[in-house]
Design a protein around this motif. Sequence first.
Motif, short mmCIF file in Angstrom:
data_model
loop_
_atom_site.label_atom_id
_atom_site.label_comp_id
_atom_site.label_asym_id
_atom_site.label_seq_id
_atom_site.Cartn_x
_atom_site.Cartn_y
_atom_site.Cartn_z
N GLU A 1 -16.23 -7.72 -2.66
CA GLU A 1 -15.96 -6.44 -2.01
C GLU A 1 -15.30 -5.45 -2.96
N ASP A 2 -14.46 -5.95 -3.87
CA ASP A 2 -13.82 -5.06 -4.84
C ASP A 2 -14.87 -4.38 -5.72
N ALA A 3 -15.92 -5.14 -6.07
CA ALA A 3 -17.00 -4.55 -6.85
C ALA A 3 -17.73 -3.47 -6.05
N PHE A 4 -17.87 -3.69 -4.75
CA PHE A 4 -18.51 -2.69 -3.89
C PHE A 4 -17.64 -1.44 -3.79
N LYS A 5 -16.33 -1.64 -3.75
CA LYS A 5 -15.41 -0.50 -3.71
C LYS A 5 -15.58 0.36 -4.96
N VAL A 6 -15.63 -0.27 -6.12
CA VAL A 6 -15.82 0.47 -7.38
C VAL A 6 -17.13 1.24 -7.33
N TYR A 7 -18.16 0.58 -6.83
CA TYR A 7 -19.49 1.20 -6.70
C TYR A 7 -19.44 2.42 -5.77
N MET A 8 -18.74 2.26 -4.64
CA MET A 8 -18.75 3.30 -3.61
C MET A 8 -17.99 4.55 -4.04
N VAL A 9 -16.90 4.41 -4.77
CA VAL A 9 -16.09 5.58 -5.16
C VAL A 9 -16.51 6.15 -6.51
N SER A 10 -17.44 5.49 -7.21
CA SER A 10 -17.76 5.88 -8.59
C SER A 10 -18.21 7.33 -8.76
N PRO A 11 -19.02 7.92 -7.86
CA PRO A 11 -19.39 9.33 -8.08
C PRO A 11 -18.19 10.27 -8.05
N PHE A 12 -17.29 10.06 -7.10
CA PHE A 12 -16.12 10.94 -6.99
C PHE A 12 -15.14 10.71 -8.14
N LYS A 13 -15.00 9.48 -8.59
CA LYS A 13 -14.14 9.21 -9.75
C LYS A 13 -14.68 9.93 -10.98
N ALA A 14 -16.00 9.92 -11.13
CA ALA A 14 -16.62 10.60 -12.27
C ALA A 14 -16.38 12.11 -12.22
N ILE A 15 -16.46 12.69 -11.00
CA ILE A 15 -16.24 14.13 -10.85
C ILE A 15 -14.78 14.48 -11.16
N GLU A 16 -13.86 13.68 -10.65
CA GLU A 16 -12.44 13.92 -10.92
C GLU A 16 -12.13 13.82 -12.40
N ALA A 17 -12.80 12.91 -13.09
CA ALA A 17 -12.57 12.73 -14.53
C ALA A 17 -13.00 13.95 -15.34
N GLN A 18 -13.87 14.78 -14.74
CA GLN A 18 -14.31 16.01 -15.40
C GLN A 18 -13.40 17.19 -15.05
N ASP A 19 -12.29 16.91 -14.35
CA ASP A 19 -11.33 17.94 -13.93
C ASP A 19 -11.92 18.92 -12.93
N TRP A 20 -12.88 18.46 -12.14
CA TRP A 20 -13.38 19.27 -11.03
C TRP A 20 -12.59 18.88 -9.79
N THR A 21 -12.45 19.82 -8.87
CA THR A 21 -11.66 19.57 -7.66
C THR A 21 -12.53 19.65 -6.42
N PHE A 22 -12.08 19.01 -5.34
CA PHE A 22 -12.84 18.99 -4.10
C PHE A 22 -12.51 20.23 -3.26
N ALA A 23 -13.56 20.80 -2.67
CA ALA A 23 -13.37 21.98 -1.82
C ALA A 23 -12.82 21.58 -0.46
N TYR A 24 -13.03 20.33 -0.04
CA TYR A 24 -12.51 19.85 1.23
C TYR A 24 -12.35 18.34 1.13
N GLY A 25 -11.66 17.78 2.11
CA GLY A 25 -11.35 16.36 2.07
C GLY A 25 -12.05 15.58 3.16
N GLU A 26 -11.45 14.48 3.56
CA GLU A 26 -12.09 13.58 4.50
C GLU A 26 -12.09 14.11 5.94
N GLU A 27 -11.52 15.31 6.15
CA GLU A 27 -11.51 15.86 7.51
C GLU A 27 -12.92 16.16 7.99
N VAL A 28 -13.90 16.27 7.07
CA VAL A 28 -15.27 16.52 7.49
C VAL A 28 -16.05 15.22 7.64
N GLY A 29 -15.40 14.08 7.43
CA GLY A 29 -16.07 12.78 7.63
C GLY A 29 -16.57 12.21 6.33
N ILE A 30 -17.06 10.98 6.44
CA ILE A 30 -17.58 10.28 5.26
C ILE A 30 -19.02 10.69 5.00
#
Length: 324
Positions: free
Chosen positions: A295-324
């Motif tokens: 499951e830990d490997a699946f967690k890494v897989y699931m968050v990987s796109p957002f981790k990559a975006i954050e690593a580029q110093d880009w920010t999110f326009a909204y959060g989890e209030e709009v759902g998954i």
Amino acid sequence: MPAASGETLDALANNFREVDKALQGWQQQQDGLKGAVDNFIEVAPKPLMVMTLNLQYFSSYPKDEKKARDKLKEALGGPHPPDVICVQEGLASKDVLKEIGFKLMICAGKAGIAQSVREMVYSDAAALKACPEQYHDELLCNQLYLREGSEWEVEDQGAERIASNMVLDGGGSRVKGPLAIRSMCWLKLRWPGASTPAAFVMCTHITGGRFEDQYYIQQLAEERARQPEKCIDIFKKRKGARDDDVGILVGDFNATENYKVGGPMSGYFKFGIASSEGVKSDAEKAGLTSPEAIEDAFKVYMVSPFKAIEAQDWTFAYGEEVGI
């Protein structure tokens, strides 16, 4: 009253001329300042409204065309309608937004960066059954639309492939073959007459979802990280770039920013992924011996796109209030 000499009068006249010249100069400055303010007011851009819309290859689209059109009008209208609509899982052969006032600007299918519905769902029988049969071999793709009447002007546009050529191993009832094609469509927009920054709107759909999640141990976390990185790299290398241009990356990331054991995504993993014979086989090959490690490997897989975006110093326009 004492009489003034000719020299005194000449001096006064010169002084008046200098004062008059100064006043004229001041008036010209005021007129110039007013013109600059008026010009700023005239060209100051209105907010750019961007919306994302996943059409789900029309599998859940109402069969009643009028009812569908009315629903779209309701969703896309109102006092602040979107200027740009970023479509995922649209069909290159079907344009349902034209009738409600949106113009197709770029389509990955028409640009040759797309596959059929059948290929994108890896010939999954249940997925194909949910989709009208006449669409099974139509190109499934990302698209960008501009609202008719929007004052924002499109300066440039394009589509790029962002997925690699990796091949997925089968086993455990999974198909074997190339990873489905993923693309990113983009528009460069600017407010007319303004020397303001450009807005670079990108629409994408990252590898993932229930068909590809079962291959997650096969280095798909790395693949999913590379795809948004490539989108951002395309923005960085855009033509005519200015330092103050704005990049907006929109779409379906098949991801969650925060993965919590026992949370919704964890429940999906345990119910729909962990029991797959293919996943069990991949885990054994990768040396993942415990349920926690799998499951830990699946967690890494699931968050990987957002981790990559954050690593580029880009920010999110909204959060989890709009759902998954």
